[in-house]
Structure formats: structure tokens, C-alpha cells
Design a protein around this motif. Sequence first.
Motif: not given
Length: 83
Positions: A69-72, A74-81
Motif C-alpha cells: 500500500e505504501l509503495l503504491v 508513493v509511486f502514485d504521488q511521484y507519478e503525479k509530481n
Amino acid sequence: MSSKNKINLDGLVSTKGNSNFTSDMPTRSINQSENNEEKNNMPLNFRVSSDFRRRFRMFAASHDLKLNELLVLVFDQYEKNNK
């Protein structure tokens, strides 16, 4: 010897391909949880440093998150930024 009646357990054992269904047996239906299992069963394996692993696990535990859950998140936030 014993005055107990013997119980017939023949119906409890089945040979593969020869099982018998009873009228009160619930049927299996495809539900949301089975669909989620299909979506969430792919492994993702990679190596990280022991320090990063410890920090990642501690952060997830302190925020009541599973590691995936944490990995998803973090990755979603990174992708958004980084769009």
C-alpha cells in the motif's frame, strides 16, 4: 464390546471427478474479492539497502499501512509530481 452405532462416513470422501453436490450446498460466485485477488497477485522483487528497507518498513508500520500500500501511494504521488 461397544454398543455404539457406527456412523456411515462414506459420503464425506470423494474421488477426484466423482464428487456429489447436495441441494443445500452454496455455489461459488465470482465476487469482488476474487477479482481483487487476480489484480493483486503479481510479485515485484528488487533489492534495496538494509537501511532503506528498515526505514520503509518502520514508516509503513507507524502509519498503519501494508508495504505494498505504501509503495503504491508513493509511486502514485511521484507519478503525479513528474507529469
